[in-house]
Design a protein around this motif. Structure first.
Motif, short mmCIF file in Angstrom:
data_model
loop_
_atom_site.label_atom_id
_atom_site.label_comp_id
_atom_site.label_asym_id
_atom_site.label_seq_id
_atom_site.Cartn_x
_atom_site.Cartn_y
_atom_site.Cartn_z
N ASN A 151 102.45 -4.34 96.95
CA ASN A 151 101.01 -4.10 97.07
C ASN A 151 100.70 -2.62 96.87
O ASN A 151 99.75 -2.26 96.16
CB ASN A 151 100.51 -4.54 98.45
CG ASN A 151 100.41 -6.05 98.58
OD1 ASN A 151 100.26 -6.77 97.60
ND2 ASN A 151 100.52 -6.54 99.81
N PHE A 152 101.48 -1.76 97.50
CA PHE A 152 101.25 -0.32 97.38
C PHE A 152 101.60 0.17 95.98
O PHE A 152 100.92 1.04 95.42
CB PHE A 152 102.07 0.42 98.44
CG PHE A 152 101.63 0.16 99.84
CD1 PHE A 152 100.52 0.80 100.38
CD2 PHE A 152 102.31 -0.74 100.65
CE1 PHE A 152 100.11 0.56 101.68
CE2 PHE A 152 101.90 -0.99 101.94
CZ PHE A 152 100.80 -0.34 102.46
N ILE A 153 102.66 -0.37 95.42
CA ILE A 153 103.04 0.03 94.05
C ILE A 153 101.94 -0.38 93.07
O ILE A 153 101.58 0.38 92.16
CB ILE A 153 104.38 -0.61 93.66
CG1 ILE A 153 105.50 -0.11 94.57
CG2 ILE A 153 104.71 -0.29 92.20
CD1 ILE A 153 106.82 -0.83 94.37
N ALA A 154 101.37 -1.58 93.26
CA ALA A 154 100.30 -2.05 92.38
C ALA A 154 99.09 -1.13 92.46
O ALA A 154 98.46 -0.82 91.44
CB ALA A 154 99.92 -3.49 92.75
N ALA A 155 98.73 -0.71 93.69
CA ALA A 155 97.57 0.18 93.85
C ALA A 155 97.79 1.50 93.13
O ALA A 155 96.89 2.01 92.44
CB ALA A 155 97.30 0.41 95.34
N SER A 156 98.98 2.04 93.26
CA SER A 156 99.29 3.31 92.59
C SER A 156 99.33 3.15 91.07
O SER A 156 98.82 3.99 90.33
CB SER A 156 100.62 3.86 93.10
OG SER A 156 100.58 4.11 94.48
N PHE A 157 99.93 2.06 90.61
CA PHE A 157 100.01 1.81 89.18
C PHE A 157 98.63 1.60 88.56
O PHE A 157 98.32 2.10 87.48
CB PHE A 157 100.89 0.59 88.91
CG PHE A 157 101.03 0.23 87.47
CD1 PHE A 157 101.70 1.06 86.58
CD2 PHE A 157 100.48 -0.94 86.98
CE1 PHE A 157 101.82 0.74 85.23
CE2 PHE A 157 100.61 -1.29 85.64
CZ PHE A 157 101.27 -0.44 84.77
N LEU A 158 97.77 0.87 89.29
CA LEU A 158 96.42 0.64 88.79
C LEU A 158 95.64 1.95 88.73
O LEU A 158 94.90 2.20 87.76
CB LEU A 158 95.70 -0.36 89.70
CG LEU A 158 94.32 -0.83 89.23
CD1 LEU A 158 94.42 -1.55 87.89
CD2 LEU A 158 93.68 -1.74 90.26
N ASN A 159 95.79 2.78 89.73
CA ASN A 159 95.14 4.09 89.72
C ASN A 159 95.61 4.92 88.53
O ASN A 159 94.80 5.57 87.85
CB ASN A 159 95.44 4.81 91.04
CG ASN A 159 94.74 6.16 91.11
OD1 ASN A 159 93.53 6.25 91.01
ND2 ASN A 159 95.52 7.21 91.28
N TYR A 160 96.91 4.88 88.25
CA TYR A 160 97.46 5.63 87.12
C TYR A 160 96.88 5.11 85.79
O TYR A 160 96.49 5.91 84.93
CB TYR A 160 98.99 5.49 87.12
CG TYR A 160 99.66 6.08 85.91
CD1 TYR A 160 99.88 7.45 85.81
CD2 TYR A 160 100.07 5.27 84.85
CE1 TYR A 160 100.49 8.00 84.69
CE2 TYR A 160 100.69 5.81 83.73
CZ TYR A 160 100.90 7.17 83.66
OH TYR A 160 101.50 7.71 82.54
N MET A 161 96.80 3.81 85.63
CA MET A 161 96.28 3.24 84.40
C MET A 161 94.80 3.56 84.21
O MET A 161 94.35 3.87 83.09
CB MET A 161 96.49 1.73 84.40
CG MET A 161 97.94 1.29 84.31
SD MET A 161 98.71 1.74 82.73
CE MET A 161 97.76 0.75 81.57
N LEU A 162 94.04 3.50 85.29
CA LEU A 162 92.60 3.78 85.17
C LEU A 162 92.34 5.25 84.85
O LEU A 162 91.53 5.56 83.98
CB LEU A 162 91.90 3.41 86.48
CG LEU A 162 91.68 1.91 86.74
CD1 LEU A 162 91.16 1.67 88.15
CD2 LEU A 162 90.72 1.33 85.72
N VAL A 163 93.04 6.14 85.52
CA VAL A 163 92.79 7.57 85.34
C VAL A 163 93.29 8.06 83.99
O VAL A 163 92.63 8.85 83.30
CB VAL A 163 93.45 8.37 86.48
CG1 VAL A 163 93.41 9.87 86.19
CG2 VAL A 163 92.76 8.06 87.80
N ASN A 164 94.43 7.56 83.55
CA ASN A 164 95.06 8.13 82.36
C ASN A 164 94.82 7.35 81.07
O ASN A 164 95.00 7.91 79.98
CB ASN A 164 96.57 8.25 82.59
CG ASN A 164 96.92 9.24 83.69
OD1 ASN A 164 96.88 10.44 83.49
ND2 ASN A 164 97.23 8.74 84.87
N PHE A 165 94.43 6.09 81.16
CA PHE A 165 94.31 5.29 79.93
C PHE A 165 92.97 4.57 79.77
O PHE A 165 92.42 4.53 78.68
CB PHE A 165 95.45 4.26 79.87
CG PHE A 165 96.82 4.87 79.77
CD1 PHE A 165 97.28 5.34 78.55
CD2 PHE A 165 97.62 4.98 80.88
CE1 PHE A 165 98.55 5.92 78.45
CE2 PHE A 165 98.89 5.55 80.79
CZ PHE A 165 99.35 6.02 79.57
#
Length: 364
Positions: free
Chosen positions: A150-164
Motif C-alpha cells: 500500500n505504501f509502495i503504491a502511494a509513493s509510486f503513484l506520486n512519482y508517476m504523477l509528478v514526473n510523467f
C-alpha cells in the motif's frame, strides 16, 4: 457449545444486524453526551442518505467503491488469505485507467469503458500478484506484504504523477483531464432514458451496474465453478486440498490476481466516472473500508452488496450530520469505527450469546 452450530441464516443476517444495532446504541450515547439529540441525528442521517435522489446518488456512489473493494477482500478470504492491500491495488488500478484513457484515442465511451476496466483490473492484479507469489513460493505472510505494498503504491503513484503525468507548468500532482469521449454516463442520464427523474449532482455512474454485476459474477465463480470449489476447499483445509490434488501455490496466486483485479476496478468509478482525471488520493480509504464490508457481509457477494449500501449510508449520512449539526466530524468517524469494531473484532461477542440462545431453544 460450539459457536459453529448457529443456524446459517442467523449467521449471515441476525449476527450482523445485532452488531450494527449495538454500534448505533453506543453511538447514540456518545451523541447524547455532547448535548445533541440522537433521534434527530438518526433522522438527519436517514433523510440525508435516502430522503432524496441527491442523497441516494451519493450513497450509491460510495457503495459502488465499497462493493469493488469488499468483493476483493471476500474472494481472498474464501481462500483464507487476508488481502489488506486493496488500497494500493485500487490506486494502481487508477494508474491503469489513466494510461488507457489518456494515451488511447477512444471513439466512444463504451469502448473506453471496456478498455479502462481491463486496464484497471490488470494493474490491480499485477500489484497483488507480487505478494501472492511471495506467499506461495517464499512463505512471506500476505498481511505483511500487502500492507507494505500500500505504501509502495502511494509513493509510486506520486512519482508517476509528478514526473510523467502532470501537465507541464502545473503544481497539482494530478493527470490532465480525460477526453470528453471517455466520459461515462451518470445515473441520472441512464434513468432519464426510462423517464425516471434523478439528481444531476451526484457522481454515481454506470460503474454501479458493473459493481452489481460483479457481485453476481463472483457468486457464480465461487459456488458454481470448479475454480471456486478449489478456492473454498483450500480455504477450509490446505492439507486436505493438497491431498485432493489442488496446488496451494497455484490457488494462492490465482486468488490474489482475482482479488487485486477486483480492487483495481474500483478506479473505474472514482477516477474515470467522478474525477475524470487521476489525482493522488483518489482511493480515499475505500480499500480499508472494503475489509469491514467483507467481514460484515460474511465474505459472501450478496452480503458484500448489503454491507456496501450500509457503509455508503454511513458516509453520506455522516457528511450530512457534520454539515447541519454541531456533531464534530471526528465523532462521525468514531461512529463508522464502532460499526467496524462490532462487525469485525467483536463479532464473537455477539455470535456466542446468540448461539447459546439457539442451543437453549433446541434443548427446550
Amino acid at each position: 457449545m460450539s459457536i459453529k452450530r448457529i443456524p446459517h441464516w442467523a449467521d449471515v443476517t441476525l449476527v450482523p444486524l445485532v452488531s450494527v444495532l449495538l454500534a448505533f446504541v453506543i453511538s447514540a450515547i456518545l451523541i447524547w453526551a455532547i448535548g445533541e439529540s440522537p433521534w434527530e441525528a438518526v433522522k438527519l442521517m436517514v433523510n440525508g442518505a435516502f430522503g432524496s435522489s441527491y442523497g441516494w446518488g451519493y450513497t450509491l456512489f460510495y457503495a459502488t467503491n465499497f462493493m469493488f473493494t469488499g468483493l476483493a477482500v471476500a474472494v481472498a478470504f474464501q481462500a483464507r488469505l487476508f488481502n489488506i492491500g486493496g488500497e494500493g491495488q485500487a490506486a494502481l488500478g487508477g494508474l491503469g485507467v489513466a494510461l488507457v484513457c489518456l494515451y488511447i484515442p477512444w471513439p466512444h465511451w463504451t469502448l473506453a469503458l471496456l478498455g479502462a476496466t481491463m486496464g484497471a483490473a490488470l494493474f490491480g492484479a499485477l500489484w497483488a500478484f507480487i505478494p501472492g507469489y511471495l506467499q506461495a513460493r517464499r512463505g512471506s505472510h500476505i498481511v505483511i506484504t500487502t500492507i507494505m505494498f500500500n505504501f509502495i503504491a502511494a509513493s509510486f503513484l506520486n512519482y508517476m504523477l509528478v514526473n510523467f503525468l502532470r501537465p507541464q507548468g502545473s503544481q497539482d500532482p494530478s493527470s490532465p483531464r480525460f477526453p470528453d469521449a471517455v466520459s461515462l454516463p451518470k445515473l441520472h442520464e441512464i434513468l432519464g432514458l426510462f423517464g425516471i427523474p434523478f439528481s444531476k449532482v451526484p457522481p454515481v455512474n454506470i460503474s454501479l451496474l458493473i459493481a452489481v454485476a460483479l457481485c453476481f459474477a463472483v457468486w457464480w465463480m465461487l459456488w458454481r465453478t470448479r475454480l471456486g470449489y478449489q478456492i473454498r476447499a483450500f480455504g477450509e483445509s490446505e492439507p486436505a486440498a493438497h491431498y485432493a490434488g489442488i496446488s496451494p501455490a497455484r490457488i494462492t496466486v490465482i486468488v490474489m490476481l482475482i482479488s487485486g483485479g477486483l480492487a483495481g476496478m474500483m478506479a473505474v468509478n472514482n477516477v474515470m466516472g467522478e474525477q475524470e482525471r487521476l489525482v493522488l488520493n483518489a482511493v480515499e480509504g475505500a480499500g480499508f473500508i472494503g475489509i469491514a464490508v467483507a467481514l460484515m457481509g460474511r465474505n459472501h457477494p450478496f452480503g458484500v452488496f448489503l454491507a456496501a449500501i450500509l457503509f455508503g449510508f454511513l458516509y453520506q449520512g455522516g457528511a450530512e450530520l457534520a454539515l447541519w449539526t454541531g456533531i464534530p466530524r471526528e465523532l462521525i468517524v468514531v461512529i463508522q469505527a464502532l460499526v467496524i469494531l462490532f462487525t469485525g473484532a467483536l463479532d464473537n461477542m455477539v455470535r456466542i450469546p446468540i448461539a447459546k440462545l439457539f442451543a437453549a431453544r433446541r434443548a427446550g
